[in-house]
Design a protein around this motif. Sequence first.
Motif, mmCIF file in Angstrom:
data_model
loop_
_atom_site.group_PDB
_atom_site.id
_atom_site.type_symbol
_atom_site.label_atom_id
_atom_site.label_comp_id
_atom_site.label_asym_id
_atom_site.label_seq_id
_atom_site.Cartn_x
_atom_site.Cartn_y
_atom_site.Cartn_z
ATOM 1 N N THR B 64 72.752 135.017 21.119
ATOM 2 C CA THR B 64 71.748 133.953 21.134
ATOM 3 C C THR B 64 70.721 134.219 20.050
ATOM 4 O OG1 THR B 64 72.018 133.645 23.510
ATOM 5 C CG2 THR B 64 69.966 132.844 22.555
ATOM 6 N N LEU B 65 70.450 133.207 19.242
ATOM 7 C CA LEU B 65 69.493 133.378 18.140
ATOM 8 C C LEU B 65 68.060 133.284 18.634
ATOM 9 C CD1 LEU B 65 71.418 131.274 15.577
ATOM 10 C CD2 LEU B 65 70.417 133.476 15.023
ATOM 11 N N LEU B 66 67.203 134.088 18.020
ATOM 12 C CA LEU B 66 65.781 134.041 18.350
ATOM 13 C C LEU B 66 64.983 134.003 17.049
ATOM 14 C CD1 LEU B 66 63.795 134.238 20.813
ATOM 15 C CD2 LEU B 66 63.569 136.642 20.217
ATOM 16 N N PHE B 67 64.252 132.911 16.855
ATOM 17 C CA PHE B 67 63.406 132.766 15.670
ATOM 18 C C PHE B 67 61.979 133.075 16.073
ATOM 19 C CE2 PHE B 67 67.079 130.060 15.116
ATOM 20 C CZ PHE B 67 67.484 130.378 13.829
ATOM 21 N N LEU B 68 61.367 134.044 15.439
ATOM 22 C CA LEU B 68 60.020 134.454 15.832
ATOM 23 C C LEU B 68 58.972 133.940 14.860
ATOM 24 C CD1 LEU B 68 62.077 136.982 16.696
ATOM 25 C CD2 LEU B 68 59.924 137.911 17.501
ATOM 26 N N SER B 69 57.825 133.581 15.400
ATOM 27 C CA SER B 69 56.665 133.324 14.553
ATOM 28 C C SER B 69 56.241 134.662 13.943
ATOM 29 C CB SER B 69 55.514 132.758 15.388
ATOM 30 O OG SER B 69 55.659 131.376 15.583
ATOM 31 N N GLY B 70 55.456 134.614 12.903
ATOM 32 C CA GLY B 70 54.964 135.844 12.289
ATOM 33 C C GLY B 70 54.192 136.677 13.304
ATOM 34 N N VAL B 100 56.865 140.760 22.257
ATOM 35 C CA VAL B 100 57.471 139.428 22.069
ATOM 36 C C VAL B 100 58.968 139.482 22.367
ATOM 37 C CG1 VAL B 100 58.007 137.627 20.384
ATOM 38 C CG2 VAL B 100 55.748 138.676 20.389
ATOM 39 N N ALA B 104 61.177 137.538 25.348
ATOM 40 C CA ALA B 104 62.324 136.668 25.069
ATOM 41 C C ALA B 104 63.609 137.225 25.682
ATOM 42 C CB ALA B 104 62.483 136.497 23.559
ATOM 43 N N GLN B 160 57.849 138.426 9.868
ATOM 44 C CA GLN B 160 58.580 137.268 10.378
ATOM 45 C C GLN B 160 60.032 137.695 10.583
ATOM 46 O OE1 GLN B 160 59.121 134.054 7.600
ATOM 47 N NE2 GLN B 160 59.153 132.525 9.206
ATOM 48 N N ILE B 162 64.033 137.385 12.598
ATOM 49 C CA ILE B 162 65.062 136.646 13.318
ATOM 50 C C ILE B 162 65.894 137.683 14.066
ATOM 51 C CG2 ILE B 162 67.067 135.103 13.134
ATOM 52 C CD1 ILE B 162 65.906 134.027 10.516
ATOM 53 N N LEU B 165 70.150 137.974 20.224
ATOM 54 C CA LEU B 165 70.167 138.635 21.524
ATOM 55 C C LEU B 165 71.616 138.777 22.008
ATOM 56 C CD1 LEU B 165 67.267 136.593 23.196
ATOM 57 C CD2 LEU B 165 67.081 138.707 21.890
#
Lengths: 147, 167
Positions: B64-70, B100, B104, B160, B162, B165
């Motif tokens: 599963t992809l997880l895109f994080l804010s900075g 963080v 998630a 920043q 990515i 998971l």
Amino acid sequence: MKTVVVFSFLLLNFTGITFAQELKKEFVDPMPQDSRSTAVKVKGGTMLFLAGHTASQPAPDADLGNFDAQFKATFDKIKNTLAKAGATVDDIVSMSVFVTDLRYVPQFNKLTKELFKKGYPAVTFVEVSHLARPQSLIEIQPIAVIP
Amino acid sequence: MVSESVSGGNETEESLISIMKRLGLFAAILLAGFSQPIVAQEREMIIPMPQSAYSQAVKVKGGTLLFLSGVGPADEKGVLAAPGDFRGQVRATWDNMRRVMAKAGGSLDDIVTMTVYTTERRWGEIFTDMRKDVFKTGYPSSAFVEARKLRTPGAFLEIQAIAVLKE
């Protein structure tokens, strides 16, 4: 009867595969006051990696120094790119936002609030000394996941 | 042969056996279909650079992809940790990133790539040295870029990332 059982097994099997590709999206720890989410979790779907978009081309240089106008022109271009790929603004999961002055951030947040209806993407703001063209105030590089 | 001696060539029973066999086959297909999403994630670090704690590329399949804010060295209220202390800010940033990732449902080792923005590129080696202790199962790919200014006033860095998971 037996054939029915066999077919239902088969159907179940195929739906299982379909479920695996269906998009699941979760906004982790949203920060609505900042118009962004701490993270966005996605499984399935089709990924779309966009180039950095600015207001500079093909829009004229009339937007010189006008942040709101550059924001609008930039997002018009992003929407156009997304549409060509069969996506919308709501499919954006992440954005790298490069600005020449971080003081634009509150205005950016105000303007993005009106754009995202289903949840906010993950956003990173960086102040840079220059963008590709001297009149550019903002460049946005999004990543989208299309259902 | 066995079935013939037992059933005496009973046709309905034979067709029952053949249906059972078919059922077995479909069950196998069914299992294969269901096991697809459960298959363990495949991950390969391409050209690891252990001296700077990153990989030239990370190849990953599944998950599963997880895109994080900075993520930077500020607490949840936006208050800067360790003002003027680069090492302290790096530690605070990784602590925040760890938090963080946990929120998630993952861990720091799930990170596959990161862009590190810093206002102090002269301290890049301190950053990469400290990164060696962060990752236990292989280094993500990374870019290290100088920014003029970051969101939290006084912050020396923001990362920043990515992640993928394992689920």
